[in-house]
Design a protein around this motif. Structure first.
Motif, mmCIF file in Angstrom:
data_model
loop_
_atom_site.group_PDB
_atom_site.id
_atom_site.type_symbol
_atom_site.label_atom_id
_atom_site.label_comp_id
_atom_site.label_asym_id
_atom_site.label_seq_id
_atom_site.Cartn_x
_atom_site.Cartn_y
_atom_site.Cartn_z
ATOM 1 N N ILE A 8 2.021 -10.342 5.618
ATOM 2 C CA ILE A 8 3.294 -9.654 5.783
ATOM 3 C C ILE A 8 3.848 -10.002 7.161
ATOM 4 N N LYS A 9 5.036 -10.588 7.205
ATOM 5 C CA LYS A 9 5.718 -10.791 8.486
ATOM 6 C C LYS A 9 6.338 -9.440 8.842
ATOM 7 N N LEU A 65 11.713 -9.230 2.685
ATOM 8 C CA LEU A 65 10.678 -8.824 1.732
ATOM 9 C C LEU A 65 11.316 -8.701 0.364
ATOM 10 N N GLY A 66 10.596 -9.104 -0.666
ATOM 11 C CA GLY A 66 11.118 -8.982 -2.015
ATOM 12 C C GLY A 66 11.216 -7.532 -2.448
ATOM 13 N N ALA A 67 12.334 -7.176 -3.036
ATOM 14 C CA ALA A 67 12.559 -5.797 -3.472
ATOM 15 C C ALA A 67 11.645 -5.391 -4.623
ATOM 16 N N ASP A 68 11.087 -6.370 -5.324
ATOM 17 C CA ASP A 68 10.264 -6.070 -6.486
ATOM 18 C C ASP A 68 8.774 -6.243 -6.215
ATOM 19 N N ILE A 69 8.390 -6.290 -4.952
ATOM 20 C CA ILE A 69 6.986 -6.445 -4.588
ATOM 21 C C ILE A 69 6.473 -5.129 -4.027
ATOM 22 N N ILE A 103 -3.731 7.451 -15.126
ATOM 23 C CA ILE A 103 -3.267 6.942 -13.836
ATOM 24 C C ILE A 103 -2.051 7.736 -13.358
ATOM 25 N N GLU A 104 -1.954 7.910 -12.060
ATOM 26 C CA GLU A 104 -0.797 8.564 -11.451
ATOM 27 C C GLU A 104 -0.590 7.920 -10.084
ATOM 28 N N PHE A 105 0.677 7.748 -9.684
ATOM 29 C CA PHE A 105 0.952 7.081 -8.414
ATOM 30 C C PHE A 105 2.290 7.509 -7.836
ATOM 31 N N PHE A 106 2.478 7.181 -6.544
ATOM 32 C CA PHE A 106 3.763 7.363 -5.888
ATOM 33 C C PHE A 106 3.961 6.225 -4.892
ATOM 34 N N PHE A 107 5.219 6.074 -4.447
ATOM 35 C CA PHE A 107 5.575 4.994 -3.536
ATOM 36 C C PHE A 107 6.129 5.524 -2.216
ATOM 37 N N VAL A 108 5.788 4.826 -1.129
ATOM 38 C CA VAL A 108 6.401 5.007 0.184
ATOM 39 C C VAL A 108 6.791 3.614 0.671
ATOM 40 N N LEU A 109 7.493 3.545 1.795
ATOM 41 C CA LEU A 109 7.826 2.266 2.406
ATOM 42 C C LEU A 109 7.047 2.108 3.697
ATOM 43 N N ASP A 110 6.561 0.890 3.967
ATOM 44 C CA ASP A 110 5.927 0.628 5.256
ATOM 45 C C ASP A 110 7.033 0.433 6.303
ATOM 46 N N PRO A 111 6.717 0.251 7.573
ATOM 47 C CA PRO A 111 7.760 0.114 8.603
ATOM 48 C C PRO A 111 8.690 -1.091 8.416
ATOM 49 N N ASN A 112 8.320 -2.010 7.549
ATOM 50 C CA ASN A 112 9.132 -3.198 7.303
ATOM 51 C C ASN A 112 9.966 -3.093 6.029
ATOM 52 N N GLY A 113 9.808 -1.986 5.301
ATOM 53 C CA GLY A 113 10.539 -1.787 4.057
ATOM 54 C C GLY A 113 9.782 -2.237 2.826
ATOM 55 N N LEU A 114 8.507 -2.615 2.982
ATOM 56 C CA LEU A 114 7.684 -3.030 1.847
ATOM 57 C C LEU A 114 7.192 -1.795 1.095
#
Length: 122
Positions: A8-9, A65-69, A103-114
């Protein structure tokens, strides 16, 4: 063949290391300079099976960063991880989502938007 790491850059190396160390739970394995204006930090899970390479290149001003990754990390308790990230003032982008009972999950963003996915396998 085995999967070694994801590269990750990053926009800000310090913030990114803190996120992957303190929020995701990876440990810094090594860090080094790869040139006069490029720094690299490898972080990995304790078992060494999951690794992330963060690259800070001062010559690159924008990070794409790819929006779908997304990167997925397994957790023992989704409820506890959600509470933890909220206490750290990290916005939950979506979820929890349970596409099936196992299965259960959630999403957050890292400081780079990933997108980072925290997953509980039941």
């Amino acid at each position: 063949m085995s999967f070694l790491w994801t590269t990750i850059k990053v926009k800000n190396l310090k913030e990114s290391v803190e996120f992957y160390r303190d929020i995701v739970g990876l440990e810094v394995q090594r860090r080094f300079e790869a040139g006069p204006e490029t720094k690299i930090v490898f972080l990995a899970a304790a078992d060494g099976q999951t690794a992330v390479e963060l690259i800070d290149d001062q010559n690159q001003t924008e990070v794409e960063l790819g929006a779908d990754i997304s990167l997925g990390f397994e957790v023992d308790s989704l409820a506890e991880k959600m509470k933890f990230v909220q206490e750290k003032n990290i916005v939950i982008q979506s979820g929890p989502i349970s596409p099936n009972p196992k299965i259960e999950f959630f999403f957050v963003l890292d400081p780079n938007g990933l997108k980072i996915q925290f997953v509980e396998n039941k």
